[in-house]
Design a protein around this motif. Structure first.
Motif, mmCIF file in Angstrom:
data_model
loop_
_atom_site.group_PDB
_atom_site.id
_atom_site.type_symbol
_atom_site.label_atom_id
_atom_site.label_comp_id
_atom_site.label_asym_id
_atom_site.label_seq_id
_atom_site.Cartn_x
_atom_site.Cartn_y
_atom_site.Cartn_z
ATOM 1 N N ALA A 250 -7.801 1.474 10.367
ATOM 2 C CA ALA A 250 -8.999 1.942 11.071
ATOM 3 C C ALA A 250 -9.951 2.657 10.108
ATOM 4 C CB ALA A 250 -8.599 2.867 12.214
ATOM 5 N N MET A 251 -9.385 3.491 9.247
ATOM 6 C CA MET A 251 -10.182 4.296 8.320
ATOM 7 C C MET A 251 -10.935 3.410 7.332
ATOM 8 S SD MET A 251 -8.579 7.472 6.222
ATOM 9 C CE MET A 251 -9.131 7.629 4.528
ATOM 10 N N ASN A 252 -10.308 2.321 6.916
ATOM 11 C CA ASN A 252 -10.929 1.444 5.917
ATOM 12 C C ASN A 252 -11.541 0.188 6.537
ATOM 13 O OD1 ASN A 252 -10.157 2.836 3.268
ATOM 14 N ND2 ASN A 252 -8.202 2.729 4.360
ATOM 15 N N PHE B 293 -7.301 4.652 16.796
ATOM 16 C CA PHE B 293 -7.897 5.400 15.687
ATOM 17 C C PHE B 293 -9.363 5.061 15.469
ATOM 18 C CE2 PHE B 293 -3.379 5.535 14.483
ATOM 19 C CZ PHE B 293 -3.236 6.898 14.328
ATOM 20 N N ASP B 294 -9.791 3.920 16.020
ATOM 21 C CA ASP B 294 -11.166 3.496 15.759
ATOM 22 C C ASP B 294 -12.109 4.228 16.702
ATOM 23 O OD1 ASP B 294 -12.705 0.996 14.365
ATOM 24 O OD2 ASP B 294 -13.592 1.575 16.287
ATOM 25 N N PRO B 295 -13.177 4.807 16.132
ATOM 26 C CA PRO B 295 -14.106 5.577 16.972
ATOM 27 C C PRO B 295 -14.657 4.736 18.118
ATOM 28 C CG PRO B 295 -14.637 5.841 14.636
ATOM 29 C CD PRO B 295 -13.586 4.782 14.721
ATOM 30 N N ILE C 94 -4.672 -8.072 7.129
ATOM 31 C CA ILE C 94 -3.911 -7.790 5.917
ATOM 32 C C ILE C 94 -2.449 -8.099 6.222
ATOM 33 C CG2 ILE C 94 -3.459 -5.365 6.510
ATOM 34 C CD1 ILE C 94 -3.732 -4.648 3.528
ATOM 35 N N ARG D 197 -3.676 3.994 10.956
ATOM 36 C CA ARG D 197 -4.724 4.933 10.534
ATOM 37 C C ARG D 197 -5.461 4.389 9.317
ATOM 38 N NH1 ARG D 197 -5.202 6.863 5.914
ATOM 39 N NH2 ARG D 197 -3.071 7.649 5.739
ATOM 40 N N TYR D 198 -4.690 3.825 8.383
ATOM 41 C CA TYR D 198 -5.272 3.251 7.157
ATOM 42 C C TYR D 198 -6.210 2.089 7.489
ATOM 43 C CZ TYR D 198 -5.284 0.583 2.734
ATOM 44 O OH TYR D 198 -5.653 -0.116 1.613
ATOM 45 N N ILE E 2 0.868 -1.183 0.000
ATOM 46 C CA ILE E 2 0.000 0.000 0.000
ATOM 47 C C ILE E 2 0.907 1.237 0.000
ATOM 48 C CG2 ILE E 2 -1.797 -1.176 1.355
ATOM 49 C CD1 ILE E 2 -1.005 0.861 3.664
#
Lengths: 502, 502
Positions: free
Chosen positions: A118-120, A353-355, A125, A115-116, A70
């Motif tokens: 959590a965001m996605n 990072f996860d809400p 992976i 961050r990637y 990535i």
């Protein structure tokens, strides 16, 4: 501290000189400071050739282990990096507020990765990421320490059975360091839980765990006495606690596993059990000859939660890899290269990072590529082997004047056949200078056009190194593919024909 | 202007929201804004697979033309970038002054290249450089316009005979756009000297050449009426001069070459003669079918001194490449892709960095890779073909419980034979989930360990797609090289044996 002050003075001086230059010299003419930013460097074509070779070895290994790749932006929202790096946060580069979001340059590839994820909403992976990161650190460029430097990270995210992905990370470090042929190395292994357990057992107050951990981490750079002094004088630890830590970090693996006091800590026990499990997998992976359990390993970053590791080149190994005598000049500099890979488990980072705080367990390793480049460059300089910086197979040259059109026609044919070819950008270049260029650039073949050859409908092909001109010769319009040419250059080098030009 | 104000409001709002998030929500819990910085994006593994394919095509072309490669830092001394970009300088990202040098993120790769040449006193080189550059522009991400984006630059520096390296740059654009198969394209060519000559002839005052040039450059984005209005109302040009410019930029190539008034300008004449020479070389390079002389092409940057060019995808070409009907939905967005490469000659830039002003003539081209990525991504989505993001050849699986040790032993053998292999990080994974993973990831082969196979000393190898299990089967300890396995997977796919597992 003294070093810090000196560093700051250095920077202020540089800034003033820059300002002075901006204001201009005596003539009022604009004068440039012709340099790259402090702690950064350009890569010239030779360095790039080495860099690409190293990357290719590393990427092959990552791909052999089934990793995807990535990429993330070079800057993140400033806030994304806040609270992730402990005492090192002061080294983060911030962008100027030009109206808009507050941004910082990435400090590593791990936090952007979390961050990637959590965001996605990615829960598993296996990825690698090779990119530059930025730290306003005290540069030591001769030892490969820069403010802009590459990291090559491999990480496995996902809820799996204990120590299997962790063991694969160590296997990867082992494979890469072996394949790069950097000389002998060791991989030190420890666990944050064992460290924390030890701190508890030694009487370190909970809130001091992380800061004392940072100090222990300096053991590879400074002697125990200084580390102890920092713990006691700067961080306010009791002398007794510091001395107990000193005892533990000098202990050997086997004794630690049986230490009665340490086994009172649940944390330490969990860590020790995992280390045992890890070593059983490492045995199956056939890498235990280089891996050692080392309680003095601490790692600077805040986010590790379990196993941690670091690979170091042994002094003898580095000297050997650079082809230097043990007592040779410059040897001292090259042996201080130290850590070339490091990593560990960070099960809490994605959750930050996860809400909803959902955790994604992760383990990974980062290859300290700049130090490896430094060694490879020293190695290349020490060896007589010439590094080619282009892959040109043939130079299209002319023996007489007024043949530019013919040269351009022929090279067009070569390019469309996929052959790597060059032509001099002159209407009437001298044959000698065309041949000299071939020798300097290591171009193996030269196609020489002359009036006679044009009449005969042939092209004279010469092997630059031997000056041989193999027959049969290639006729314009008959070039079919790169294979034809490569074959010619290999199979006909032993045909003895005369070289007749100039 | 209105757009600018709106953009600024957007950014202020984003900043306030970020601050608000930092201060925390009702619960006082730290809340993250989970996003990448404005105008930037992550690349996921699929996008990376496309990106690497595009890069590999471009790099092959650069190497075929004999280029070396270099790299420079992502930031430069702020001063290095000052005075190079004309009106676009406002788009440069500055770093915060944290004590030390004043730094800015690179805006392109050309200025750092010129700085590199001057700093290292290099007078001739042919190099490519692929790296990210940064512009605080109004992003339009669906059209591939980002604030962080890749540039792929190829440049030739050196004192050579006119138009030969220039023609090779155009040849390279032609080859790359053809090989990437993006559909039909045009390469527009012009010369700054012709533009300047035309401005002089039309009565534009000298000091307004560059700013009027910037306005002419907008002709591909806005209609002539608006361009004219900007010239007259914003830049204070006379209506008469503006109208004369309007006449020239709408003229065709042949008429321009014979224009009496234009031929009074020495600058314009020199430019026109070079354009003629250029086209004669382009003919030899067999690329004239796509190259057109276009006086409306101006290019925004200040540093060009001679020939300039820009490649655009034709509307029909883009639609066809994306597999869309001409009137299909989404077609409108994809046809606005526009310019995909641009460049020109900049003979004065290196001299700006040299303390003695020594010039190094340069010509180069930059491939607008982000727009190409956008098109390739649309193409990939439109096609049914599945993109693999890993290269794993075989999955080491088990049919029964308690075979983790055996799996790890076998995969160790595979890895040391150079075979790309994966294993599930579970002690007792279900066979079905192991097979499902193979299908999802496109792994062609699965090696299945079972108690019976272990007794017999064999490994069952299954072709995932067809479920065939070719014989003879591989025995542990006999794996020799990646060739063996690849061969097995190819030659035995037509042997019909029964699949017996689960």
């Amino acid at each position: 501290m003294k070093l810090c002050a000196l560093l700051q003075i250095d920077e202020e001086v540089a800034k003033l000189l820059q300002l002075k230059a901006q204001l201009g010299g005596d003539e009022g003419k604009h004068q440039f400071v012709l340099k790259t930013a402090k702690g950064t460097r350009d890569y010239n074509p030779k360095q790039m050739a080495i860099r690409e070779k190293v990357f290719s070895t590393i990427v092959s290994c990552f791909k052999r282990h089934g990793a995807e790749t990535i990429d993330t932006p070079v800057f993140e929202l400033k806030e994304t990096l806040t609270g992730k790096y402990g005492e090192d946060s002061k080294l983060i580069y911030d962008l100027k507020d030009q109206g808009g979001e507050l941004l910082s340059l990435r400090y590593d590839l791990t936090v952007p990765f979390a961050r990637y994820l959590a965001m996605n909403k990615i829960t598993n992976i296996k990825r690698y990421h090779i990119a530059k990161v930025y730290r306003r650190d005290n540069p030591a460029m001769t030892r490969g320490r820069y403010r802009e430097f590459y990291q090559c990270d491999f990480d496995i995210a996902g809820q799996y059975d204990a120590m299997i992905p962790d063991a694969e990370c160590l296997k990867i470090v082992y494979e890469i360091l072996s394949e790069l042929d950097l000389g002998d190395f060791r991989i030190k292994v420890n666990d944050r839980r064992i460290l924390d357990g030890m701190f508890a057992v030694c009487g370190v107050p909970d809130e001091k765990f992380r800061t004392i951990c940072s100090t222990v981490d300096k053991l590879d750079k400074m002697p125990w006495e200084e580390v102890r002094r920092e713990m006691v004088e700067e961080k306010g630890l009791s002398e007794q606690a510091a001395d107990q830590i000193g005892e533990y970090v000098s202990m050997q693996g086997e004794r630690l596993l049986q230490d009665q006091k340490l086994s009172q800590s649940k944390l330490a026990c969990a860590g020790l059990a995992d280390i045992k499990q890890l070593f059983s997998y490492l045995q199956l992976f056939q890498v235990t000859d280089k891996v050692v359990f080392d309680l003095s390993l601490a790692r600077g970053l805040d986010y590790y939660t379990g196993i941690i590791y670091e690979a170091v080149l042994t002094q003898a190994g580095v000297a050997a890899a650079c082809g230097e005598a043990q007592n040779g000049a410059g040897g001292e500099e090259s042996v201080s290269v130290g850590s070339v890979a490091g990593g560990g488990r960070y099960d809490g980072l994605v959750g930050m990072f996860d809400p909803k705080g959902r955790k994604v367990p992760c383990v990974g390793v980062s290859i300290g590529i700049e130090r490896i480049f430094s060694i490879m460059e020293q190695k290349a300089e020490a060896s007589a082997e010439k590094i080619r910086t282009t892959q040109v197979q043939v130079m299209v040259a002319s023996a007489q004047k007024n043949l530019l059109e013919e040269r351009l026609k022929l090279i067009t044919e070569l390019w469309s056949a996929g052959i790597k070819a060059e032509v001099m950008y002159k209407k009437n270049p001298k044959l000698l200078s065309q041949l000299q260029h071939c020798e300097e650039a290591g171009i193996p073949l030269v196609a020489i056009l002359g009036e006679q050859e044009l009449k005969d409908g042939v092209v004279k092909l010469r092997v630059v190194a031997s000056r041989e001109e193999p027959r049969p010769q290639t006729t314009p319009g008959q070039i079919k593919s790169r294979e034809t040419l490569t074959e010619t250059s290999h199979t006909h080098t032993h045909t003895h024909t005369q070289s007749t030009v100039h």
